[in-house]
Design a protein around this motif. Structure first.
Motif, PDB file in Angstrom:
ATOM      1  N   SER A 273      -6.883   5.944  -5.312  1.00  0.00           N
ATOM      2  CA  SER A 273      -7.976   5.725  -6.256  1.00  0.00           C
ATOM      3  C   SER A 273      -8.479   4.288  -6.244  1.00  0.00           C
ATOM      4  O   SER A 273      -9.597   4.007  -6.680  1.00  0.00           O
ATOM      5  N   HIS A 274      -7.657   3.374  -5.743  1.00  0.00           N
ATOM      6  CA  HIS A 274      -8.070   1.976  -5.693  1.00  0.00           C
ATOM      7  C   HIS A 274      -8.979   1.688  -4.510  1.00  0.00           C
ATOM      8  O   HIS A 274      -9.707   0.694  -4.513  1.00  0.00           O
ATOM      9  N   LEU A 275      -8.920   2.521  -3.483  1.00  0.00           N
ATOM     10  CA  LEU A 275      -9.589   2.205  -2.226  1.00  0.00           C
ATOM     11  C   LEU A 275     -11.103   2.366  -2.287  1.00  0.00           C
ATOM     12  O   LEU A 275     -11.848   1.596  -1.681  1.00  0.00           O
TER      13      LEU A 275
ATOM     14  N   LEU B  62      -9.896  -3.606   0.805  1.00  0.00           N
ATOM     15  CA  LEU B  62      -8.628  -4.091   0.271  1.00  0.00           C
ATOM     16  C   LEU B  62      -8.834  -5.116  -0.834  1.00  0.00           C
ATOM     17  O   LEU B  62      -8.045  -5.180  -1.784  1.00  0.00           O
ATOM     18  N   GLU B  63      -9.885  -5.911  -0.738  1.00  0.00           N
ATOM     19  CA  GLU B  63     -10.152  -6.878  -1.808  1.00  0.00           C
ATOM     20  C   GLU B  63     -10.478  -6.153  -3.110  1.00  0.00           C
ATOM     21  O   GLU B  63     -10.013  -6.544  -4.182  1.00  0.00           O
ATOM     22  N   ARG B  64     -11.278  -5.088  -3.003  1.00  0.00           N
ATOM     23  CA  ARG B  64     -11.593  -4.280  -4.185  1.00  0.00           C
ATOM     24  C   ARG B  64     -10.321  -3.673  -4.762  1.00  0.00           C
ATOM     25  O   ARG B  64     -10.084  -3.713  -5.982  1.00  0.00           O
ATOM     26  N   ALA B  65      -9.498  -3.125  -3.879  1.00  0.00           N
ATOM     27  CA  ALA B  65      -8.268  -2.489  -4.334  1.00  0.00           C
ATOM     28  C   ALA B  65      -7.323  -3.503  -4.973  1.00  0.00           C
ATOM     29  O   ALA B  65      -6.677  -3.218  -5.985  1.00  0.00           O
ATOM     30  N   ALA B  66      -7.249  -4.706  -4.383  1.00  0.00           N
ATOM     31  CA  ALA B  66      -6.355  -5.734  -4.908  1.00  0.00           C
ATOM     32  C   ALA B  66      -6.768  -6.169  -6.314  1.00  0.00           C
ATOM     33  O   ALA B  66      -5.917  -6.469  -7.165  1.00  0.00           O
ATOM     34  N   ILE B  67      -8.059  -6.195  -6.580  1.00  0.00           N
ATOM     35  CA  ILE B  67      -8.548  -6.562  -7.902  1.00  0.00           C
ATOM     36  C   ILE B  67      -8.208  -5.477  -8.925  1.00  0.00           C
ATOM     37  O   ILE B  67      -7.877  -5.769 -10.079  1.00  0.00           O
ATOM     38  N   LEU B  68      -8.262  -4.217  -8.496  1.00  0.00           N
ATOM     39  CA  LEU B  68      -8.034  -3.102  -9.404  1.00  0.00           C
ATOM     40  C   LEU B  68      -6.560  -2.877  -9.720  1.00  0.00           C
ATOM     41  O   LEU B  68      -6.220  -2.331 -10.769  1.00  0.00           O
TER      42      LEU B  68
ATOM     43  N   ALA C 242      -2.221   6.157   0.311  1.00  0.00           N
ATOM     44  CA  ALA C 242      -3.391   5.321   0.573  1.00  0.00           C
ATOM     45  C   ALA C 242      -3.466   4.927   2.038  1.00  0.00           C
ATOM     46  O   ALA C 242      -4.546   4.910   2.642  1.00  0.00           O
ATOM     47  N   MET C 243      -2.312   4.649   2.633  1.00  0.00           N
ATOM     48  CA  MET C 243      -2.310   4.282   4.054  1.00  0.00           C
ATOM     49  C   MET C 243      -2.762   5.450   4.920  1.00  0.00           C
ATOM     50  O   MET C 243      -3.486   5.259   5.916  1.00  0.00           O
ATOM     51  N   ASN C 244      -2.377   6.659   4.554  1.00  0.00           N
ATOM     52  CA  ASN C 244      -2.814   7.833   5.321  1.00  0.00           C
ATOM     53  C   ASN C 244      -4.329   7.984   5.275  1.00  0.00           C
ATOM     54  O   ASN C 244      -4.968   8.328   6.294  1.00  0.00           O
ATOM     55  N   ILE C 245      -4.910   7.717   4.117  1.00  0.00           N
ATOM     56  CA  ILE C 245      -6.368   7.783   3.993  1.00  0.00           C
ATOM     57  C   ILE C 245      -7.018   6.729   4.877  1.00  0.00           C
ATOM     58  O   ILE C 245      -8.008   6.979   5.564  1.00  0.00           O
ATOM     59  N   MET C 246      -6.444   5.516   4.887  1.00  0.00           N
ATOM     60  CA  MET C 246      -7.009   4.437   5.688  1.00  0.00           C
ATOM     61  C   MET C 246      -6.894   4.727   7.178  1.00  0.00           C
ATOM     62  O   MET C 246      -7.766   4.370   7.971  1.00  0.00           O
ATOM     63  N   LEU C 247      -5.835   5.404   7.568  1.00  0.00           N
ATOM     64  CA  LEU C 247      -5.659   5.749   8.977  1.00  0.00           C
ATOM     65  C   LEU C 247      -6.612   6.859   9.399  1.00  0.00           C
ATOM     66  O   LEU C 247      -7.018   6.928  10.571  1.00  0.00           O
ATOM     67  N   ASP C 248      -6.993   7.727   8.474  1.00  0.00           N
ATOM     68  CA  ASP C 248      -7.902   8.836   8.788  1.00  0.00           C
ATOM     69  C   ASP C 248      -9.373   8.431   8.703  1.00  0.00           C
ATOM     70  O   ASP C 248     -10.229   9.063   9.307  1.00  0.00           O
ATOM     71  N   TYR C 249      -9.648   7.378   7.956  1.00  0.00           N
ATOM     72  CA  TYR C 249     -11.037   6.965   7.722  1.00  0.00           C
ATOM     73  C   TYR C 249     -11.640   6.353   8.999  1.00  0.00           C
ATOM     74  O   TYR C 249     -10.959   5.608   9.710  1.00  0.00           O
TER      75      TYR C 249
ATOM     76  N   ILE D   4       0.851  -1.196   0.000  1.00  0.00           N
ATOM     77  CA  ILE D   4       0.000   0.000   0.000  1.00  0.00           C
ATOM     78  C   ILE D   4       0.880   1.237   0.000  1.00  0.00           C
ATOM     79  O   ILE D   4       1.834   1.331   0.785  1.00  0.00           O
ATOM     80  N   SER D   5       0.569   2.186  -0.869  1.00  0.00           N
ATOM     81  CA  SER D   5       1.328   3.437  -0.900  1.00  0.00           C
ATOM     82  C   SER D   5       1.080   4.227   0.377  1.00  0.00           C
ATOM     83  O   SER D   5       0.070   4.029   1.065  1.00  0.00           O
TER      84      SER D   5
END
Length: 454
Positions: free
Chosen positions: A384-386, A369-375, A349-356, A345-346
């Protein structure tokens, strides 16, 4: 794979030769031994699928051979052959672990059928053992990844109560926090088997069917009851029953559950025969039971009866130190599931996940993460993948502090009606909850029907 290897053990050489021929004609590979010690020596040298042994032999008799085989080769099926009038000895052999017995002189066809049945039974047992091993690896306290002090303390408490099968455990936590995962870990830590864990979602079953689902019914108990049915409490005998969403259980059924927990007995609908509730009871809910008791929607006596050993799973927003670890754990599973490289994870993206705020908790994180992994295509996961922090919910900001989350909605400068504002809040929350109306209504603490009226 080859033909199954059958080891025949008998001190009578003529009978042994006859048995060897019958085994070969039936499609098996026969091995022979005249005494118990010789049979044990063969087992040390090569794999055998089944043993056929006489009971009366010089030196080591059949009963002692059974004990020695089970010590050295647990689970290896044994069929005993006994002379007429020695059925009592054969029954004793089965008590010590033999699969079945046949009387001499035996019928070759019956012998073949018995062998096949024993081999099939052994195969099923081995498959169940493999499944049990896989489930134990998946549903253990060690499989719940965390570095958070509160979660570590919770897991220590859960490990302590795992050995107390008669103690009712109450697991509290928001939707997606991992209540069933914790319940299964408690079950397996108490040496439970996969088939012994039964989960019931009390909110997903219509009220008029829930009693039958839990306790079962007899034929003719009500219209449509054309045959007897076992309930979940019967299915969980010797194991664990999880009553998920216990806060949504109807009041009349709460009274019956209280009796089950107090007396450890229940009756099927339409029957007066008491049945033993021989299982561990774990309840789970994402609702505040104290508030439900105060409003008369949950029995106070039942609350005190199920709240013997409470465990509260903190929401993911209160343990954000677990997010990086959880992400790597999920990505490792997705690498195997999807069969593709996932570098990670960039930082953006990790910063967004920590703030969410993660209203859907660990389940939402896994789905994200499953959605992001597919994309992704062999690259780091980017914002943009999240699929979070973008789209319709861009105009909402969150500020979190321990135990609370504050939402600030950015509004247009011109006038806006209350109805439009309400619709906007509902739409944003629904977006944040992945379109799950039940989750969104719980998050806003409003009636689910509000989403259908908007």
């Amino acid at each position: 794979m080859g033909d199954p290897k059958i080891l025949a053990v008998d001190d009578q050489q003529i009978f042994l030769l006859l048995l060897e021929n019958h085994l070969r004609e039936a499609g098996f590979t026969p091995l022979t031994a005249s005494v118990g010690q010789e049979a044990l020596a063969i087992l040390e040298q090569q794999a055998v699928d089944l043993i056929i042994s006489d009971l009366m032999m010089p030196g080591m008799d059949g009963l002692e051979l059974i004990e020695q085989v089970h010590k050295r080769h647990p689970g290896l099926p044994i069929i005993v052959l006994t002379g007429h009038g020695s059925v009592e000895s054969a029954v004793e052999a089965m008590r010590r672990g033999a699969y079945d017995y046949l009387e001499k002189p035996y019928n070759p066809d019956v012998l073949g059928i018995t062998i096949r049945r024993a081999l099939d039974h052994h195969h099923v047992i081995r498959e169940n053992q493999q499944i049990t091993g896989l489930l134990r690896e998946r549903f253990t306290f060690q499989s719940i990844v965390t570095v958070n002090p509160a979660m570590k303390e919770l897991l220590e408490l859960a490990a302590r109560v795992a050995s107390a099968r008669q103690t009712t455990v109450a697991i509290y936590g928001e939707s997606g926090a991992g209540k069933e995962v914790l319940a299964r870990a408690i079950h397996f830590a108490g040496n439970g088997l996969p088939a012994g864990f039964v989960a019931v979602n009390c909110a997903a079953i219509p009220e008029h069917l829930l009693e039958s689902e839990l306790f079962g019914h007899v034929r003719g108990a009500f219209t449509g009851a054309d045959r007897d049915r076992e309930g979940k409490f019967s299915m969980a005998r010797g194991g664990t029953i999880l009553l998920d969403e216990i806060g949504d259980m109807p009041l009349p059924l709460q009274a019956k559950l209280l009796r089950v927990l107090q007396e450890r007995v229940f009756e099927k609908i339409g029957s007066n025969t008491p049945l033993l509730a021989d299982c561990r009871v774990i309840v789970a809910t994402n609702r505040n039971l104290v508030s439900l008791v105060a409003s008369g929607k949950f029995r106070e006596d039942l609350y005190h009866r199920i709240n013997v050993f409470p465990l509260t799973i903190p929401p993911l927003r209160e343990r954000k130190d677990d997010i990086p670890l959880l992400c790597e754990h999920v990505l490792d599973q997705l690498r195997q599931h999807l069969g593709k490289p996932l570098p990670g994870i960039s930082q953006e993206a990790m910063n967004i996940m920590l703030d969410y705020p993660w209203p859907g908790n660990v389940r939402e994180l896994r789905n994200c993460l499953e959605r992001a992994a597919i994309l992704t295509d062999g690259e780091l996961i980017r914002p943009s993948h999240l699929g979070i922090g973008t789209g319709p919910a861009d105009d909402i900001q969150t500020v979190s502090s321990p135990g609370t989350t504050t939402y600030t909605l950015t509004l247009p400068s011109d006038q806006i009606s209350l109805d439009a504002l309400t619709d906007r809040i509902l739409a944003i929350t629904l977006e944040r909850c992945g379109g799950n109306k039940s989750k969104a209504s719980q998050f806003l603490r409003i009636n689910r029907k509000a989403f259908y009226r908007s």
